[in-house]
Motif scaffolding. Structure first.
Motif, PDB file in Angstrom:
ATOM      1  N   TYR A 104      -1.631   8.585   3.976  1.00  0.00           N
ATOM      2  CA  TYR A 104      -1.671   7.154   4.398  1.00  0.00           C
ATOM      3  C   TYR A 104      -1.961   6.235   3.178  1.00  0.00           C
ATOM      4  N   ASP A 105      -3.256   6.446   2.790  1.00  0.00           N
ATOM      5  CA  ASP A 105      -3.539   5.391   1.653  1.00  0.00           C
ATOM      6  C   ASP A 105      -2.658   5.407   0.518  1.00  0.00           C
ATOM      7  N   ASN A 106      -2.045   6.582   0.127  1.00  0.00           N
ATOM      8  CA  ASN A 106      -1.213   6.579  -0.896  1.00  0.00           C
ATOM      9  C   ASN A 106      -0.216   5.643  -0.935  1.00  0.00           C
ATOM     10  N   LYS A 117      -3.640  -6.978   5.061  1.00  0.00           N
ATOM     11  CA  LYS A 117      -4.848  -6.255   5.850  1.00  0.00           C
ATOM     12  C   LYS A 117      -4.228  -5.784   7.105  1.00  0.00           C
ATOM     13  N   ASP A 118      -3.354  -6.510   7.534  1.00  0.00           N
ATOM     14  CA  ASP A 118      -3.094  -6.365   8.986  1.00  0.00           C
ATOM     15  C   ASP A 118      -2.662  -4.812   9.351  1.00  0.00           C
ATOM     16  N   LYS A 119      -3.355  -4.264  10.277  1.00  0.00           N
ATOM     17  CA  LYS A 119      -3.231  -2.722  10.333  1.00  0.00           C
ATOM     18  C   LYS A 119      -1.928  -2.359  10.809  1.00  0.00           C
ATOM     19  N   LYS A 120      -1.486  -3.291  11.730  1.00  0.00           N
ATOM     20  CA  LYS A 120      -0.068  -2.936  12.339  1.00  0.00           C
ATOM     21  C   LYS A 120       0.919  -3.057  11.215  1.00  0.00           C
ATOM     22  N   THR A 121       0.963  -4.067  10.569  1.00  0.00           N
ATOM     23  CA  THR A 121       2.079  -4.252   9.479  1.00  0.00           C
ATOM     24  C   THR A 121       1.729  -2.997   8.476  1.00  0.00           C
ATOM     25  N   LEU A 122       0.640  -2.675   8.225  1.00  0.00           N
ATOM     26  CA  LEU A 122       0.630  -1.470   7.123  1.00  0.00           C
ATOM     27  C   LEU A 122       1.086  -0.191   7.873  1.00  0.00           C
ATOM     28  N   VAL A 126       3.949   1.806   5.994  1.00  0.00           N
ATOM     29  CA  VAL A 126       3.883   3.149   5.793  1.00  0.00           C
ATOM     30  C   VAL A 126       5.056   4.242   6.404  1.00  0.00           C
ATOM     31  N   ARG A 127       5.013   3.880   7.866  1.00  0.00           N
ATOM     32  CA  ARG A 127       5.941   4.855   8.635  1.00  0.00           C
ATOM     33  C   ARG A 127       7.278   4.655   8.029  1.00  0.00           C
ATOM     34  N   ARG A 128       7.806   3.537   7.921  1.00  0.00           N
ATOM     35  CA  ARG A 128       9.111   3.260   7.191  1.00  0.00           C
ATOM     36  C   ARG A 128       9.251   3.805   5.834  1.00  0.00           C
ATOM     37  N   SER A 129       8.339   3.642   5.158  1.00  0.00           N
ATOM     38  CA  SER A 129       8.597   4.124   3.783  1.00  0.00           C
ATOM     39  C   SER A 129       8.538   5.662   3.736  1.00  0.00           C
ATOM     40  N   LEU A 130       7.880   6.221   4.719  1.00  0.00           N
ATOM     41  CA  LEU A 130       7.791   7.817   4.765  1.00  0.00           C
ATOM     42  C   LEU A 130       9.071   8.167   5.230  1.00  0.00           C
ATOM     43  N   GLU A 131       9.516   7.480   6.184  1.00  0.00           N
ATOM     44  CA  GLU A 131      10.766   7.758   6.744  1.00  0.00           C
ATOM     45  C   GLU A 131      11.937   7.691   5.911  1.00  0.00           C
ATOM     46  N   GLY A 152       4.873  20.190  -4.327  1.00  0.00           N
ATOM     47  CA  GLY A 152       5.302  19.395  -5.501  1.00  0.00           C
ATOM     48  C   GLY A 152       6.508  18.146  -5.157  1.00  0.00           C
ATOM     49  N   GLY A 153       7.531  18.919  -4.301  1.00  0.00           N
ATOM     50  CA  GLY A 153       8.579  18.043  -4.024  1.00  0.00           C
ATOM     51  C   GLY A 153       8.035  17.019  -3.038  1.00  0.00           C
ATOM     52  N   GLN A 154       7.326  17.366  -2.061  1.00  0.00           N
ATOM     53  CA  GLN A 154       6.874  16.542  -0.958  1.00  0.00           C
ATOM     54  C   GLN A 154       5.887  15.521  -1.775  1.00  0.00           C
ATOM     55  N   GLN A 155       5.329  15.760  -2.929  1.00  0.00           N
ATOM     56  CA  GLN A 155       4.351  14.857  -3.636  1.00  0.00           C
ATOM     57  C   GLN A 155       5.100  13.637  -4.297  1.00  0.00           C
ATOM     58  N   GLN A 156       6.380  14.240  -5.096  1.00  0.00           N
ATOM     59  CA  GLN A 156       7.051  13.130  -5.634  1.00  0.00           C
ATOM     60  C   GLN A 156       7.787  12.313  -4.476  1.00  0.00           C
ATOM     61  N   ARG A 157       8.055  13.068  -3.127  1.00  0.00           N
ATOM     62  CA  ARG A 157       8.733  12.119  -2.188  1.00  0.00           C
ATOM     63  C   ARG A 157       7.535  10.956  -1.741  1.00  0.00           C
ATOM     64  N   LEU A 158       6.560  11.541  -1.755  1.00  0.00           N
ATOM     65  CA  LEU A 158       5.269  10.507  -1.410  1.00  0.00           C
ATOM     66  C   LEU A 158       5.039   9.501  -2.589  1.00  0.00           C
ATOM     67  N   CYS A 159       5.104   9.937  -3.669  1.00  0.00           N
ATOM     68  CA  CYS A 159       5.218   8.891  -4.927  1.00  0.00           C
ATOM     69  C   CYS A 159       6.311   7.800  -4.719  1.00  0.00           C
ATOM     70  N   ILE A 160       7.441   8.424  -4.121  1.00  0.00           N
ATOM     71  CA  ILE A 160       8.581   7.347  -4.011  1.00  0.00           C
ATOM     72  C   ILE A 160       8.293   6.333  -2.858  1.00  0.00           C
ATOM     73  N   ALA A 161       7.739   7.084  -1.580  1.00  0.00           N
ATOM     74  CA  ALA A 161       7.520   6.232  -0.787  1.00  0.00           C
ATOM     75  C   ALA A 161       6.477   5.156  -1.136  1.00  0.00           C
ATOM     76  N   ARG A 162       5.496   5.611  -1.915  1.00  0.00           N
ATOM     77  CA  ARG A 162       4.402   4.718  -2.442  1.00  0.00           C
ATOM     78  C   ARG A 162       4.979   3.587  -3.328  1.00  0.00           C
ATOM     79  N   ALA A 163       6.205   3.673  -4.026  1.00  0.00           N
ATOM     80  CA  ALA A 163       6.747   2.748  -4.714  1.00  0.00           C
ATOM     81  C   ALA A 163       7.604   1.762  -3.787  1.00  0.00           C
ATOM     82  N   LEU A 164       8.076   2.556  -2.426  1.00  0.00           N
ATOM     83  CA  LEU A 164       8.927   1.653  -1.913  1.00  0.00           C
ATOM     84  C   LEU A 164       8.096   0.657  -0.988  1.00  0.00           C
ATOM     85  N   ALA A 165       7.032   1.069  -0.632  1.00  0.00           N
ATOM     86  CA  ALA A 165       6.058   0.322   0.157  1.00  0.00           C
ATOM     87  C   ALA A 165       5.939  -1.321  -0.299  1.00  0.00           C
TER      88      ALA A 165
END
Ligand code: ATP
Ligand code: MG
Lengths: 253, 283
Positions: A104-106, A117-122, A126-131, A152-165
């Motif tokens: 989540y924090d990533n 800071k707004d939890k709901k927005t976050l 997070v959900r949309r990026s991971l989707e 490894g593959g999941q980590q790379q997708r996580l990194c893409i989600a992190r960038a998308l966020a």
């Protein structure tokens, strides 16, 4: 609005007394996939890192010329590189989720540290990026677990989600599949296609087949020079330069 | 024939060398094991509830414990940590993350100098700077302990930060996160276990220091009564009690020695266990 997101003008660059890129001129089209190809050491990574001002953080690195993003020279003295990097995300060769940090924090950290800071927005982002990266269903029960625990593959997708966020307009990718297995690579490739629907993608790749599958536009680098660039179909079917032809056929690289 | 001789000679040298190694091991291990054995066998009988809960008895008096020495030691270490940990971590950050700044090499120099200075000299420095003005005090003692702590925390912080790969920082920058936030919220987080290890090791070091305690606040056996007053200290008490002619104090010295020995062992073992876990997790 111009059709070009980034215009690179007379860029030369290097490290200390080494010249690694010579007088590069390239226009990167809006909402398209531009593939940077070339053999090892031809300056692809250096070129990519010039586009979001990461290059200058390497000790001894220097750049000359202009890089114009939406009409603004990002190397202008008045420009704050941090603001530029907010617009231009990056995905690296090896997946690099932040250590000791939950999934989540990533994804959320870029927003959090930029003052949201707004939890709901976050939660929502997070959900949309991971989707988008197709990871939500795989990790929705494990959001609190460390990002480094994923494959490894999941980590790379996580990194893409992190960038998308943080919602960048441009995403730079430096051989994002070269450390992954073929199936994970294909997943990432179709993801890249999807991302290009409303973002500008610049992707470095060693792999000609990958460039053929993905690219709308191609730039071929060789020993620090931009040898040839143009629409992918043209470059692949009818390369103007002998070196390009050799590279596409797999004779060099 | 000739070859056989050479071979025999080689085997002989090999054997001799092995024996020398074993001897060296024994010379090394015997004192360690006897120290541990002696401390445990003499210290253990001294340990009971009173030992931890009752204050230090007057000379010659029976019974009592070291409760005020425990209190004093905890206060000294807490105060030292209050200065030593933040300063050490900040210096470590400087050395690792701001390598391009000129002041970095100055800090590195200071750090090496402090790390090499014998603790008694650090104690004297603290005595001149603080004790001479406000008197023998826990403040002066903690300051000297902090000075011993700082270089250790600095070095470990620096090394732990260096172990965080450069692409982690670059990924953070690529999200538009400024450098200082990247350092504090992302890089430091990745290095946290290493830094905690350094803190524990440095506490393990200062908990056993007696020389700087002696010159900055001296021997004291009452409760804490203000920062400008001394407190009791376990390590120094061992020295004072053991040298005294009073049997009860000698008993307390052995008990204290055992407690310190266990603490130092724990402070050294816990980080090692943490490191093991970290290696597993990073793979
Ligand atoms: N940090 C650095 N310091 C000095 N020289 C560097 C540095 N990084 C790269 N170079 C040099 O710059 C040149 C281009 O490197 P770059 O990484 O941009 O090539 P590349 O096309 O991305 O290669 P690869 O396909 O192997 O990733 C190489 O000759 C390399 O040795
Ligand atoms: Mg590269």
């Amino acid at each position: 609005m111009s059709d070009y997101k980034i215009i690179v003008e007379n860029v030369s660059a290097g490290y200390n007394s080494n010249i690694v890129l010579r007088n590069i001129n390239l226009k990167i089209p809006q909402r398209k996939i531009t593939a940077i190809m070339g053999p090892s050491g031809s300056g692809k990574s250096t070129f990519l890192r010039i586009l979001n001002r990461l290059h200058e953080l390497t000790p001894g690195a220097w750049v000359k010329g202009r890089v114009i993003l939406d009409g603004i020279d990002i190397y202008d003295r008045k420009v704050n590189p941090t603001l530029i990097r907010k617009k231009i995300g990056m995905v690296f060769q090896k997946p690099n989720p932040f250590p000791m940090m939950s999934i989540y924090d990533n994804v959320a950290i870029g927003l959090k540290l930029n003052g949201i800071k707004d939890k709901k927005t976050l939660d929502e982002i997070v959900r949309r990026s991971l989707e988008i990266v197709g990871l939500w269903d795989e990790v929705k029960g494990d959001l609190h677990r460390p990002g480094t625990m994923l494959s490894g593959g999941q980590q790379q997708r996580l990194c893409i989600a992190r960038a998308l966020a943080v919602n960048p307009e441009v995403i730079l990718m430096d051989e994002p599949t070269s450390s992954l297995d073929p199936i994970s690579s294909m997943t990432i490739e179709s993801l890249v296609k999807k991302l290009a629907e409303d973002r500008t993608i610049v992707i470095v790749t060693h792999n000609v087949q990958q460039a053929i599958r993905l690219a709308d536009y191609v730039a071929f680098f060789y020993l620090g020079e931009l040898i040839e660039h143009g629409p992918a179909v043209e470059v692949f079917t009818n390369p103007k330069h002998e070196l390009t032809l050799k590279f596409v056929k797999g004779a060099i690289g | 024939m000739q070859l056989n001789k050479v071979l025999k000679k080689k085997i002989l040298i090999d054997k001799a060398f092995t024996i020398i190694l074993i001897c060296a091991m024994i010379i090394y291990l015997v004192p360690i094991i006897s120290i541990i054995y002696e401390t445990v066998s003499r210290g253990l009988p001294a340990l009971n509830l009173d030992f931890f809960t009752k204050p230090i008895p007057t000379a010659g008096e029976e019974g009592g414990g070291i409760a005020n020495a425990i209190q004093g030691t905890v206060i000294s270490i807490a105060l030292a940590s209050l200065i030593g940990i933040p300063v050490g971590i900040l210096s470590g950050i400087f050395l690792s993350e701001y390598r391009e700044l000129k002041i970095t090499s100055f800090i590195r120099f200071i750090n090496e100098v402090f790390h090499g200075i014998p603790s008694i000299i650090i104690g004297l420095f603290s005595f001149v700077l603080i004790s001479k003005r406000i008197g023998f005090s826990v403040l002066a003692a903690s300051f000297s302990l902090a000075l011993i702590m700082i270089p250790i925390v600095t070095i470990v912080t620096q090394e732990s930060l260096k172990m965080v790969p450069a692409t982690i920082r670059e990924a953070a920058f690529s999200l538009g996160i400024p450098k200082w936030k990247t350092t504090i919220f992302i890089v430091l987080r990745g290095a946290w276990q290493g830094i905690v290890t350094g803190i524990l090791l440095s506490i393990g070091r200062i908990i056993g220091e007696s020389a700087p305690i002696l010159v900055t606040m001296g021997f004291y056996r009452w409760w804490f009564s203000g920062l400008d007053r001394p407190v009791s200290n376990m390590a120094l008490n061992i020295f004072i009690f053991a040298m005294s002619p009073f049997q009860n104090w000698v008993r307390l010295a052995w008990g204290t020695a055992l407690v310190l020995l266990v603490l130092v062992l724990l402070l050294n073992i816990i980080p090692r266990l943490m490191m093991l876990r970290r290696e597993v997790r990073y793979e």
